[in-house]
Motif scaffolding. Structure first.
Motif, PDB file in Angstrom:
ATOM      1  N   GLU A 227       0.822  -1.204   0.000  1.00 51.87           N
ATOM      2  CA  GLU A 227       0.000   0.000   0.000  1.00 51.87           C
ATOM      3  C   GLU A 227       0.860   1.260   0.000  1.00 51.87           C
ATOM      4  OE1 GLU A 227      -3.390   0.036  -0.386  1.00 51.87           O
ATOM      5  OE2 GLU A 227      -2.885  -2.055  -0.817  1.00 51.87           O
ATOM      6  N   TRP A 228       1.952   1.237   0.756  1.00 49.35           N
ATOM      7  CA  TRP A 228       2.844   2.394   0.754  1.00 49.35           C
ATOM      8  C   TRP A 228       3.520   2.566  -0.608  1.00 49.35           C
ATOM      9  CZ3 TRP A 228       3.140   6.699   3.078  1.00 49.35           C
ATOM     10  CH2 TRP A 228       2.809   6.844   4.429  1.00 49.35           C
ATOM     11  N   ARG A 230       2.214   1.952  -3.465  1.00 48.49           N
ATOM     12  CA  ARG A 230       1.230   2.624  -4.323  1.00 48.49           C
ATOM     13  C   ARG A 230       1.085   4.092  -3.932  1.00 48.49           C
ATOM     14  NH1 ARG A 230      -0.755  -2.661  -4.792  1.00 48.49           N
ATOM     15  NH2 ARG A 230      -1.556  -2.753  -2.680  1.00 48.49           N
ATOM     16  N   GLU A 231       1.063   4.339  -2.629  1.00 49.34           N
ATOM     17  CA  GLU A 231       0.908   5.710  -2.137  1.00 49.34           C
ATOM     18  C   GLU A 231       2.062   6.605  -2.591  1.00 49.34           C
ATOM     19  OE1 GLU A 231      -0.564   8.928   0.351  1.00 49.34           O
ATOM     20  OE2 GLU A 231      -1.510   7.084  -0.390  1.00 49.34           O
ATOM     21  N   TRP A 319      -5.732  -0.819   5.065  1.00 50.47           N
ATOM     22  CA  TRP A 319      -5.066   0.470   4.956  1.00 50.47           C
ATOM     23  C   TRP A 319      -5.822   1.532   5.742  1.00 50.47           C
ATOM     24  CZ3 TRP A 319      -0.587   2.565   3.779  1.00 50.47           C
ATOM     25  CH2 TRP A 319      -0.501   3.887   3.325  1.00 50.47           C
ATOM     26  N   GLN A 323      -4.477   3.573   9.165  1.00 52.89           N
ATOM     27  CA  GLN A 323      -4.475   5.032   9.230  1.00 52.89           C
ATOM     28  C   GLN A 323      -5.296   5.538  10.414  1.00 52.89           C
ATOM     29  OE1 GLN A 323      -5.752   5.656   5.057  1.00 52.89           O
ATOM     30  NE2 GLN A 323      -3.888   6.881   4.843  1.00 52.89           N
TER      31      GLN A 323
END
Length: 334
Positions: A227-228, A230-231, A319, A323
């Motif tokens: 996920e990071w 992609r971020e 995700w 957060q």
């Protein structure tokens, strides 16, 4: 085939059999590959963290050793300087599982370190029973997932500054042995047995098992790295997860003594276990991309069993949960 057999791939047998084939982009980074670059290694007081710190220092990096105990930090600082004459590692003190302490530390580091080229999330533990931090988070979730996530988010400006400098250098024709700035999550092959528990991240349901909690959160680290990645796509910051195989570290011998006794002669040295992390730090950017799961300098599947494959919706829920559980600002003061 080595990895499917587990013992052949995860022990020193896998490392020794693969090493002769590490040529080209998979060869050892050249001396000085990380000269002028700054690295932060969490869980640096022993085992894989110590070996990683020494490996990075040997490549010329300025290494910050993140530990919970200042006295242990001073001991490891002396060991790093003893192993790498001329190195000047700096001890940093923070409890990665306590989010308020992560916020304090990140704020302090940003004031001192404007560019961070490498962040290695290595801190880990395997508790014998369910415990919670002072903030109410299950301990393995806090140390392996929430703290690393928050630290990555808070140190993003320093990582971006280093990544942007690397991108500018490449556009001007300069070369950087390490390429972009990088975030590494040191996971575990044990994660292969576990699905992504987006429905119970705090392990409140069922009978608690420390080994299962460890493997669950190591699976979460791989999902979090993805996920990071992609971020941060296109920012000059690459993100990777890796597993070190089975290494003879205090974590293994202390938490799994029976396993260590049985497999002991085949366990990797800490240096062999840390090899992929050190290589990822210094490998050419073209060779590693972003968002992959690595073992012995090669990308590996993130899943071997159908029942462990998460859906995009599960990853999105996970995700969002991370957060929410690890906000950038202390909710008590917001």
């Amino acid at each position: 085939m080595l990895d499917r057999g587990i013992v052949g791939g995860y022990t020193k047998l896998g490392y020794l059999s693969r090493r002769p084939g590490w040529t080209g982009d998979r060869a050892d980074p050249p001396a000085g590959a990380l000269h002028g670059r700054t690295a932060l290694v969490t869980g640096a007081s022993s085992g894989l963290g110590e070996a990683t710190a020494i490996g990075l220092a040997r490549l010329g990096a300025r290494v910050h050793l993140l530990v919970r105990d200042a006295d242990k930090g001073e001991q490891i600082r002396r060991r790093v300087t003893g192993a790498v004459p001329g190195a000047a590692p700096r001890v940093e003190v923070c409890d990665v599982g306590e989010l308020a302490d992560v916020r304090r530390f990140a704020s302090d580091l940003l004031a001192r370190v404007p560019e961070l080229h490498l962040l290695v999330h290595n801190a880990g533990l395997l508790p014998d029973q369910r415990r919670e931090t002072s903030e109410g988070n299950e301990l393995t979730l806090a140390v392996h997932v929430l703290g690393p996530h928050l630290l990555t988010a808070l140190l993003r400006p320093a990582l971006a500054a280093a990544g942007n400098a690397a991108l500018a250098g490449r556009s001007n024709g300069a070369t950087h042995a390490g390429g972009d700035s990088r975030v590494l999550f040191v996971s575990s092959g044990g994660m292969y047995a576990q699905p992504l528990k987006d429905d119970d991240p705090q392990y409140r349901e069922g009978r608690y098992n420390g080994t299962a909690a460890y493997a669950r959160t190591k699976r979460m680290q791989v999902a979090l790295a993805g996920e990071w990645a992609r971020e941060l796509a296109g920012t000059g910051i690459s993100v990777h997860a890796l597993h070190p195989g089975w290494a003879a570290t205090p974590g293994i011998t202390g938490s799994l003594p029976g396993f260590a006794r049985v497999v002991g002669p085949l366990l990797r040295t800490p240096e062999q276990g840390a090899d992929t992390a050190v290589w990822l730090a210094g490998a050419p950017a073209r060779a590693i991309g972003t968002g992959q799961f690595w073992h012995d300098r090669a990308p590996r599947p993130a899943h071997y069993f159908p029942h462990t494959r998460e859906t995009p919706a599960q990853r999105a829920r996970f995700w969002a949960q991370v957060q929410r559980l690890a906000p950038r600002h202390d909710p008590a003061t917001a």
